[in-house]
Design a protein around this motif. Sequence first.
Motif, PDB file in Angstrom:
ATOM      1  N   LEU A   1       0.812  -1.219   0.000  1.00  0.00           N
ATOM      2  CA  LEU A   1       0.000   0.000   0.000  1.00  0.00           C
ATOM      3  C   LEU A   1       0.844   1.267   0.000  1.00  0.00           C
ATOM      4  CD1 LEU A   1      -2.843  -1.012   2.478  1.00  0.00           C
ATOM      5  CD2 LEU A   1      -2.979  -0.820  -0.009  1.00  0.00           C
ATOM      6  N   ALA A   2       2.041   1.243   0.601  1.00  0.00           N
ATOM      7  CA  ALA A   2       2.881   2.442   0.619  1.00  0.00           C
ATOM      8  C   ALA A   2       3.221   2.866  -0.809  1.00  0.00           C
ATOM      9  CB  ALA A   2       4.160   2.180   1.414  1.00  0.00           C
ATOM     10  N   TYR A   3       3.581   1.890  -1.639  1.00  0.00           N
ATOM     11  CA  TYR A   3       3.869   2.191  -3.048  1.00  0.00           C
ATOM     12  C   TYR A   3       2.624   2.744  -3.738  1.00  0.00           C
ATOM     13  CZ  TYR A   3       5.110   1.479  -7.949  1.00  0.00           C
ATOM     14  OH  TYR A   3       5.351   1.677  -9.272  1.00  0.00           O
ATOM     15  N   LEU A   4       1.491   2.075  -3.550  1.00  0.00           N
ATOM     16  CA  LEU A   4       0.263   2.462  -4.235  1.00  0.00           C
ATOM     17  C   LEU A   4      -0.240   3.821  -3.762  1.00  0.00           C
ATOM     18  CD1 LEU A   4      -1.432  -1.032  -4.101  1.00  0.00           C
ATOM     19  CD2 LEU A   4      -0.579   0.101  -6.159  1.00  0.00           C
ATOM     20  N   ALA A   5      -0.111   4.087  -2.462  1.00  0.00           N
ATOM     21  CA  ALA A   5      -0.553   5.373  -1.937  1.00  0.00           C
ATOM     22  C   ALA A   5       0.251   6.514  -2.549  1.00  0.00           C
ATOM     23  CB  ALA A   5      -0.419   5.390  -0.415  1.00  0.00           C
ATOM     24  N   ALA A   6       1.563   6.344  -2.660  1.00  0.00           N
ATOM     25  CA  ALA A   6       2.397   7.371  -3.288  1.00  0.00           C
ATOM     26  C   ALA A   6       2.049   7.525  -4.763  1.00  0.00           C
ATOM     27  CB  ALA A   6       3.874   7.015  -3.123  1.00  0.00           C
ATOM     28  N   PHE A   7       1.864   6.404  -5.440  1.00  0.00           N
ATOM     29  CA  PHE A   7       1.542   6.436  -6.872  1.00  0.00           C
ATOM     30  C   PHE A   7       0.256   7.214  -7.104  1.00  0.00           C
ATOM     31  CE2 PHE A   7      -0.092   4.984 -10.881  1.00  0.00           C
ATOM     32  CZ  PHE A   7       1.026   4.722 -11.658  1.00  0.00           C
ATOM     33  N   VAL A   8      -0.792   6.872  -6.359  1.00  0.00           N
ATOM     34  CA  VAL A   8      -2.096   7.512  -6.541  1.00  0.00           C
ATOM     35  C   VAL A   8      -2.031   8.989  -6.171  1.00  0.00           C
ATOM     36  CG1 VAL A   8      -4.463   7.573  -5.655  1.00  0.00           C
ATOM     37  CG2 VAL A   8      -3.409   5.403  -6.221  1.00  0.00           C
TER      38      VAL A   8
ATOM     39  N   PHE B   1      10.839   3.272   2.043  1.00  0.00           N
ATOM     40  CA  PHE B   1      11.477   3.163   0.734  1.00  0.00           C
ATOM     41  C   PHE B   1      10.462   2.740  -0.336  1.00  0.00           C
ATOM     42  CE2 PHE B   1      15.555   2.091   3.224  1.00  0.00           C
ATOM     43  CZ  PHE B   1      15.844   3.442   3.362  1.00  0.00           C
ATOM     44  N   ARG B   2       9.462   1.947   0.053  1.00  0.00           N
ATOM     45  CA  ARG B   2       8.404   1.594  -0.902  1.00  0.00           C
ATOM     46  C   ARG B   2       7.602   2.839  -1.291  1.00  0.00           C
ATOM     47  NH1 ARG B   2       7.239  -2.103  -4.299  1.00  0.00           N
ATOM     48  NH2 ARG B   2       5.108  -2.408  -3.630  1.00  0.00           N
ATOM     49  N   PHE B   3       7.371   3.726  -0.335  1.00  0.00           N
ATOM     50  CA  PHE B   3       6.681   4.980  -0.655  1.00  0.00           C
ATOM     51  C   PHE B   3       7.501   5.786  -1.656  1.00  0.00           C
ATOM     52  CE2 PHE B   3       5.431   9.381  -0.074  1.00  0.00           C
ATOM     53  CZ  PHE B   3       4.047   9.305   0.033  1.00  0.00           C
ATOM     54  N   LEU B   4       8.816   5.880  -1.431  1.00  0.00           N
ATOM     55  CA  LEU B   4       9.694   6.586  -2.366  1.00  0.00           C
ATOM     56  C   LEU B   4       9.674   5.915  -3.733  1.00  0.00           C
ATOM     57  CD1 LEU B   4      11.801   8.812  -2.801  1.00  0.00           C
ATOM     58  CD2 LEU B   4      13.545   7.202  -1.998  1.00  0.00           C
ATOM     59  N   GLN B   5       9.641   4.604  -3.743  1.00  0.00           N
ATOM     60  CA  GLN B   5       9.547   3.868  -5.002  1.00  0.00           C
ATOM     61  C   GLN B   5       8.255   4.233  -5.733  1.00  0.00           C
ATOM     62  OE1 GLN B   5       9.190  -0.401  -4.627  1.00  0.00           O
ATOM     63  NE2 GLN B   5      10.709  -0.778  -6.215  1.00  0.00           N
TER      64      GLN B   5
ATOM     65  N   VAL C   1       6.733   7.082  -5.585  1.00  0.00           N
ATOM     66  CA  VAL C   1       6.910   8.421  -6.165  1.00  0.00           C
ATOM     67  C   VAL C   1       7.555   8.303  -7.547  1.00  0.00           C
ATOM     68  CG1 VAL C   1       8.083  10.641  -5.905  1.00  0.00           C
ATOM     69  CG2 VAL C   1       7.023   9.540  -3.917  1.00  0.00           C
ATOM     70  N   GLY C   2       8.609   7.482  -7.640  1.00  0.00           N
ATOM     71  CA  GLY C   2       9.242   7.268  -8.938  1.00  0.00           C
ATOM     72  C   GLY C   2       8.298   6.613  -9.930  1.00  0.00           C
ATOM     73  N   GLY C   3       7.547   5.598  -9.470  1.00  0.00           N
ATOM     74  CA  GLY C   3       6.592   4.950 -10.346  1.00  0.00           C
ATOM     75  C   GLY C   3       5.520   5.897 -10.834  1.00  0.00           C
TER      76      GLY C   3
ATOM     77  N   LEU D   1      -5.746   3.072  -7.526  1.00  0.00           N
ATOM     78  CA  LEU D   1      -6.642   3.183  -6.382  1.00  0.00           C
ATOM     79  C   LEU D   1      -7.386   1.863  -6.163  1.00  0.00           C
ATOM     80  CD1 LEU D   1      -7.898   4.913  -4.186  1.00  0.00           C
ATOM     81  CD2 LEU D   1      -9.581   5.715  -5.847  1.00  0.00           C
ATOM     82  N   GLY D   2      -7.833   1.245  -7.246  1.00  0.00           N
ATOM     83  CA  GLY D   2      -8.502  -0.050  -7.123  1.00  0.00           C
ATOM     84  C   GLY D   2      -7.579  -1.109  -6.545  1.00  0.00           C
ATOM     85  N   THR D   3      -6.333  -1.119  -6.990  1.00  0.00           N
ATOM     86  CA  THR D   3      -5.356  -2.059  -6.436  1.00  0.00           C
ATOM     87  C   THR D   3      -5.204  -1.851  -4.930  1.00  0.00           C
ATOM     88  OG1 THR D   3      -4.153  -2.111  -8.543  1.00  0.00           O
ATOM     89  CG2 THR D   3      -2.965  -2.836  -6.580  1.00  0.00           C
ATOM     90  N   SER D   4      -5.117  -0.575  -4.509  1.00  0.00           N
ATOM     91  CA  SER D   4      -4.997  -0.262  -3.082  1.00  0.00           C
ATOM     92  C   SER D   4      -6.199  -0.784  -2.305  1.00  0.00           C
ATOM     93  CB  SER D   4      -4.890   1.255  -2.877  1.00  0.00           C
ATOM     94  OG  SER D   4      -3.805   1.790  -3.582  1.00  0.00           O
TER      95      SER D   4
END
Length: 496
Positions: free
Chosen positions: A72-79, A124-128, A130-132, A424-427
């Motif tokens: 979710l950290a990755y997805l939250a940053a992405f969204v 670091f997943r959140f930072l990832q 952001v890049g994604g 968002l759906g993935t999250s």
Amino acid sequence: MSAPRSLLDRLLVEPAPLRWFEGKDWHPWLVVGLVSVGAFVGQLDATIVQLALPALGRVFDAPIEHVSWIALAYLAAFVSFLPIFGRLCEMFGRKTLYIAGYAIFIVASALCGFAGSFEQLVLFRFLQGVGGSLLGANSISILVKAVPPEQRGRALGFFAAAQAVGMSAGPALGGLVLATLGWRWIFWLTVPFGALAVLVGWLALPRSTGIDRGAPFDWGGALLIGPALVLVVAVLNHVSSWGLVSPYTLGGLALALVLLALLVRRERRFPAPLIDPRLFASAAFSSGALAVALGYALLFGMFFLMSFAQEHGFGEPPREAGFHLAIIPVAIGLSAPFSNGVRQRLGSRRIGWVAMASSLAGVGLLIATLGRVEDHRLFDAIAYALFGIGLGLFIAPNNAVTIAAVAPALSGAAGSLLNLMRALGTSLGVAGGATLLTWHLAAIEGDGSAWQTASAAGLLAAVRESLPLLVVIALLAAIAAVFAACRVGSGPGRSA
């Protein structure tokens, strides 16, 4: 004499591609290949991490609702950042920011592999993410502008194929990596691809055109959208431990609703909004976008629940679990190319029901057999295949109907919003799966029991009792897709 440029202007000056590249007929396809590598890496990372969640939970001794934050950290940053970066790229150019996205992604991926604690890994997943998000905000636009109009369909086909290959390879490759190299390599695996992409992007990507640096930026919307979406995901993920009527749950939902209401008001009034409110004037688009989110919630809710069932419930090694779960994305990839033909035969109003009926049959078979039959592998394989075929027939036709519901001038904004709805759906799928699995496991094994020490039978029963969530999601997705198709008005044999 021209005014001196600001530091930001100097940093965002886009390097010209090598002239040798520009003179070649295959240069546009090199750009398509670069963007497709990003699509491959993104989907590979998403499905590898889903498979690895049980292993990471054991490494860091984390409860289920905490383990889910690795995804979710990755997805939250992405969204949160996707609409922001989408607007910034229109103002400052896409090439430099796209390369920066790759650089942030690979640095964060390397840091994930070096993480020494659960908190570091989530950060670091959140930072990832952001890049994604920088990659996601740019990829389609760069691809579309790189090739002539008559070749865009073929280029988008390569892009979709790269996504499908990445998603299909993720579980199997992740299982092999976990079994042979360890969990850190599931993050390090993408670093060489990203490093090569940074080099090729610097040398080959064309400079951006149509930049409007004088356009206003919606700072108010940028400050509202991220906290609102993260709050929704966080509440859904932790409601099992907080309780339905706890101050945290009710307060979090209330604050999220206030922020979303302020965001809607802001976007309606601002001349250059992050999310164009004109898109939602179409009921067909709104319904189709909801179906997009529900489709990905269905897919990643299944990945989340069944990764725990395969690895902890059945006690399968990660390699075997990965090959079994890979049936789902492989089935999606094999059925998706035929979805347009099926849509033309059945009509856009019917294919949503037919597709979701297949996915529902897969979920129903798992509910009937999971933990109840001795030789489960055949039943699991059939269920995964039915589930994946249904999603493969569902996603592309629904996307076509949704894009067709808006004016051509809004197609770019519509495509960006659909990317946001997928994430968002993935999250929501991961968070919903984590919440229900925690609830049911506590009811079966006792409130104080950790999932790591739960019995295999208990965990399988908890997964089985959580699967009806996917039934509800599939039914809602079918209703939303059919409603969108009816409003667009496409019938059998007609294009959406």
